[in-house]
Design a protein around this motif. Structure first.
Motif, PDB file in Angstrom:
ATOM      1  N   THR A 203       0.776  -1.224  -0.079  1.00 21.41           N
ATOM      2  CA  THR A 203      -0.108   0.011  -0.050  1.00 21.41           C
ATOM      3  C   THR A 203       0.742   1.105   0.180  1.00 21.41           C
ATOM      4  OG1 THR A 203      -0.103   0.021   2.384  1.00 21.41           O
ATOM      5  CG2 THR A 203      -1.846  -1.103   1.063  1.00 21.41           C
ATOM      6  N   PHE A 204       0.414   2.307  -0.518  1.00 20.83           N
ATOM      7  CA  PHE A 204       1.053   3.527  -0.643  1.00 20.83           C
ATOM      8  C   PHE A 204       0.019   4.889  -0.769  1.00 20.83           C
ATOM      9  CE2 PHE A 204       1.077   1.662  -4.975  1.00 20.83           C
ATOM     10  CZ  PHE A 204       0.931   2.763  -5.742  1.00 20.83           C
ATOM     11  N   ILE A 205       0.418   5.716  -0.637  1.00 18.76           N
ATOM     12  CA  ILE A 205      -0.543   7.015  -0.484  1.00 18.76           C
ATOM     13  C   ILE A 205      -0.089   7.896  -1.866  1.00 18.76           C
ATOM     14  CG2 ILE A 205      -1.563   9.102   0.552  1.00 18.76           C
ATOM     15  CD1 ILE A 205      -0.787   7.461   3.366  1.00 18.76           C
ATOM     16  N   LEU A 206      -1.087   8.300  -2.701  1.00 18.77           N
ATOM     17  CA  LEU A 206      -1.078   9.320  -3.555  1.00 18.77           C
ATOM     18  C   LEU A 206      -1.592  10.506  -3.144  1.00 18.77           C
ATOM     19  CD1 LEU A 206      -1.789   7.512  -6.909  1.00 18.77           C
ATOM     20  CD2 LEU A 206       0.399   7.848  -5.775  1.00 18.77           C
ATOM     21  N   ALA A 207      -1.049  11.644  -2.980  1.00 17.97           N
ATOM     22  CA  ALA A 207      -1.459  13.090  -2.515  1.00 17.97           C
ATOM     23  C   ALA A 207      -1.679  14.046  -3.567  1.00 17.97           C
ATOM     24  CB  ALA A 207      -0.762  13.541  -1.049  1.00 17.97           C
ATOM     25  N   THR A 208      -2.584  14.963  -3.561  1.00 17.83           N
ATOM     26  CA  THR A 208      -2.785  16.026  -4.387  1.00 17.83           C
ATOM     27  C   THR A 208      -3.266  17.094  -3.678  1.00 17.83           C
ATOM     28  OG1 THR A 208      -3.658  16.703  -6.306  1.00 17.83           O
ATOM     29  CG2 THR A 208      -5.015  15.376  -5.049  1.00 17.83           C
ATOM     30  N   ASN A 209      -2.989  18.337  -4.150  1.00 18.05           N
ATOM     31  CA  ASN A 209      -3.620  19.638  -3.773  1.00 18.05           C
ATOM     32  C   ASN A 209      -4.942  19.943  -4.166  1.00 18.05           C
ATOM     33  OD1 ASN A 209      -1.223  19.895  -1.945  1.00 18.05           O
ATOM     34  ND2 ASN A 209      -0.329  21.068  -3.647  1.00 18.05           N
ATOM     35  N   GLU A 210      -5.172  19.302  -5.275  1.00 16.57           N
ATOM     36  CA  GLU A 210      -6.460  19.184  -5.807  1.00 16.57           C
ATOM     37  C   GLU A 210      -7.678  18.683  -5.255  1.00 16.57           C
ATOM     38  OE1 GLU A 210      -9.142  20.900  -7.706  1.00 16.57           O
ATOM     39  OE2 GLU A 210      -7.360  21.101  -8.877  1.00 16.57           O
ATOM     40  N   LEU A 211      -8.593  19.499  -4.332  1.00 17.71           N
ATOM     41  CA  LEU A 211      -9.465  18.901  -3.544  1.00 17.71           C
ATOM     42  C   LEU A 211     -10.812  18.488  -4.094  1.00 17.71           C
ATOM     43  CD1 LEU A 211      -8.853  21.458  -0.416  1.00 17.71           C
ATOM     44  CD2 LEU A 211      -7.997  18.990  -0.668  1.00 17.71           C
ATOM     45  N   ASP A 212     -10.886  19.392  -5.459  1.00 20.78           N
ATOM     46  CA  ASP A 212     -12.256  18.913  -6.043  1.00 20.78           C
ATOM     47  C   ASP A 212     -11.998  17.763  -6.772  1.00 20.78           C
ATOM     48  OD1 ASP A 212     -14.525  19.182  -7.148  1.00 20.78           O
ATOM     49  OD2 ASP A 212     -14.286  20.881  -8.557  1.00 20.78           O
ATOM     50  N   GLU A 213     -12.905  16.756  -6.583  1.00 21.23           N
ATOM     51  CA  GLU A 213     -12.822  15.366  -7.254  1.00 21.23           C
ATOM     52  C   GLU A 213     -13.331  15.534  -8.683  1.00 21.23           C
ATOM     53  OE1 GLU A 213     -13.988  10.862  -6.521  1.00 21.23           O
ATOM     54  OE2 GLU A 213     -14.213  12.285  -4.825  1.00 21.23           O
ATOM     55  N   ARG A 214     -14.258  16.745  -9.054  1.00 23.08           N
ATOM     56  CA  ARG A 214     -14.656  16.671 -10.454  1.00 23.08           C
ATOM     57  C   ARG A 214     -13.524  17.200 -11.107  1.00 23.08           C
ATOM     58  NH1 ARG A 214     -19.636  19.094  -7.711  1.00 23.08           N
ATOM     59  NH2 ARG A 214     -17.976  21.164  -7.665  1.00 23.08           N
ATOM     60  N   ALA A 215     -12.582  17.972 -10.683  1.00 16.46           N
ATOM     61  CA  ALA A 215     -11.397  18.634 -11.472  1.00 16.46           C
ATOM     62  C   ALA A 215     -10.152  17.516 -11.542  1.00 16.46           C
ATOM     63  CB  ALA A 215     -10.591  19.783 -10.855  1.00 16.46           C
ATOM     64  N   LEU A 216     -10.358  16.685 -10.758  1.00 15.41           N
ATOM     65  CA  LEU A 216      -9.170  15.411 -10.714  1.00 15.41           C
ATOM     66  C   LEU A 216      -9.772  14.178 -10.273  1.00 15.41           C
ATOM     67  CD1 LEU A 216      -6.288  14.488 -11.478  1.00 15.41           C
ATOM     68  CD2 LEU A 216      -5.635  15.202  -9.269  1.00 15.41           C
ATOM     69  N   PRO A 217     -10.565  13.446 -11.026  1.00 14.33           N
ATOM     70  CA  PRO A 217     -11.173  12.421 -10.688  1.00 14.33           C
ATOM     71  C   PRO A 217     -10.204  11.466  -9.913  1.00 14.33           C
ATOM     72  CG  PRO A 217     -11.864  12.695 -12.845  1.00 14.33           C
ATOM     73  CD  PRO A 217     -10.919  13.782 -12.436  1.00 14.33           C
ATOM     74  N   THR A 218     -10.682  10.358  -9.030  1.00 12.99           N
ATOM     75  CA  THR A 218      -9.743   9.434  -8.523  1.00 12.99           C
ATOM     76  C   THR A 218      -8.921   8.607  -9.598  1.00 12.99           C
ATOM     77  OG1 THR A 218     -11.208   9.382  -6.595  1.00 12.99           O
ATOM     78  CG2 THR A 218      -9.634   7.421  -6.782  1.00 12.99           C
ATOM     79  N   GLU A 219      -9.545   8.182 -10.678  1.00 10.44           N
ATOM     80  CA  GLU A 219      -9.181   7.428 -11.634  1.00 10.44           C
ATOM     81  C   GLU A 219      -8.182   8.319 -12.313  1.00 10.44           C
ATOM     82  OE1 GLU A 219     -11.212   5.587 -15.339  1.00 10.44           O
ATOM     83  OE2 GLU A 219     -11.606   4.161 -13.437  1.00 10.44           O
ATOM     84  N   GLU A 220      -8.234   9.497 -12.745  1.00  8.67           N
ATOM     85  CA  GLU A 220      -7.509  10.104 -13.339  1.00  8.67           C
ATOM     86  C   GLU A 220      -6.043  10.316 -12.533  1.00  8.67           C
ATOM     87  OE1 GLU A 220      -6.884  12.204 -16.355  1.00  8.67           O
ATOM     88  OE2 GLU A 220      -8.779  11.040 -16.958  1.00  8.67           O
ATOM     89  N   MET A 221      -6.304  10.724 -11.178  1.00  7.56           N
ATOM     90  CA  MET A 221      -5.222  10.824 -10.219  1.00  7.56           C
ATOM     91  C   MET A 221      -4.363   9.412 -10.223  1.00  7.56           C
ATOM     92  SD  MET A 221      -5.694  11.470  -6.278  1.00  7.56           S
ATOM     93  CE  MET A 221      -4.434  11.602  -4.982  1.00  7.56           C
TER      94      MET A 221
END
Length: 162
Positions: free
Chosen positions: A115-133
């Motif tokens: 397991t590992f963590i991916l982090a983003t500063n983009e809080l809006d899930e519509r702007a950066l969906p989980t799959e896109e991340m």
């Protein structure tokens, strides 16, 4: 700073980390056994001194512990064979016991493998969906169609998004 996290599990990472964990546990076991053998050869002046030594050694190991027994040892004042009827002048303590793996600590370490963590500063899930991340992480240097096919395999699954 607020962030959005994606916890990801990967079968490939789990296999790789499993081998690393096994090597680390084996290396710790060898170091602990060597240190334990050195401690067992020594006679301590008191049981408190022996207990303090065992405690100090135990702090260094995450995956192993010692089941210890304290054995009293009688010492004479002079070297060599004592004369008949001579009483020992002092009592020391020797260590006996065995090194045992901490199954619960090893199981806890295995639980986190892969397991590992991916982090983003983009809080809006519509702007950066989980799959896109996930695609952005896996697509570093890959063709998007390859990443899409790879991300749909059960070997890499997003576990949770926070």
């Amino acid at each position: 700073m607020r962030q959005r996290w994606l916890v990801v599990w990967s079968a490939q990472a789990e296999q790789r980390e499993q081998a690393v964990l096994h090597k680390r546990v084996e290396k710790e076991r060898q170091a602990a056994e060597n240190a334990w053998r050195r401690r067992c050869r020594r006679a301590f002046a008191s049981q408190e001194e022996a207990e303090a030594t065992v405690e100090a050694q135990a702090k260094h190991y995450r995956c192993h512990r010692v089941e210890v027994h304290y054995r009293p040892v009688l010492h004479d004042e002079e070297r060599g064979r004592p004369p008949a009827g001579a009483m020992p002048c002092r009592v020391g303590v020797c260590l006996e016991g065995a090194l045992v793996a901490k199954a619960e600590a090893i199981a806890a370490a295995r639980k986190r493998l892969g397991t590992f963590i991916l982090a983003t500063n983009e809080l809006d899930e519509r702007a950066l969906p989980t799959e896109e991340m996930l695609w952005a992480y896996k697509g570093q240097g890959w063709d998007r169609s390859e990443v899409s096919a790879f991300s749909k395999t059960p070997g890499s699954l997003p576990i949770a998004c926070f």
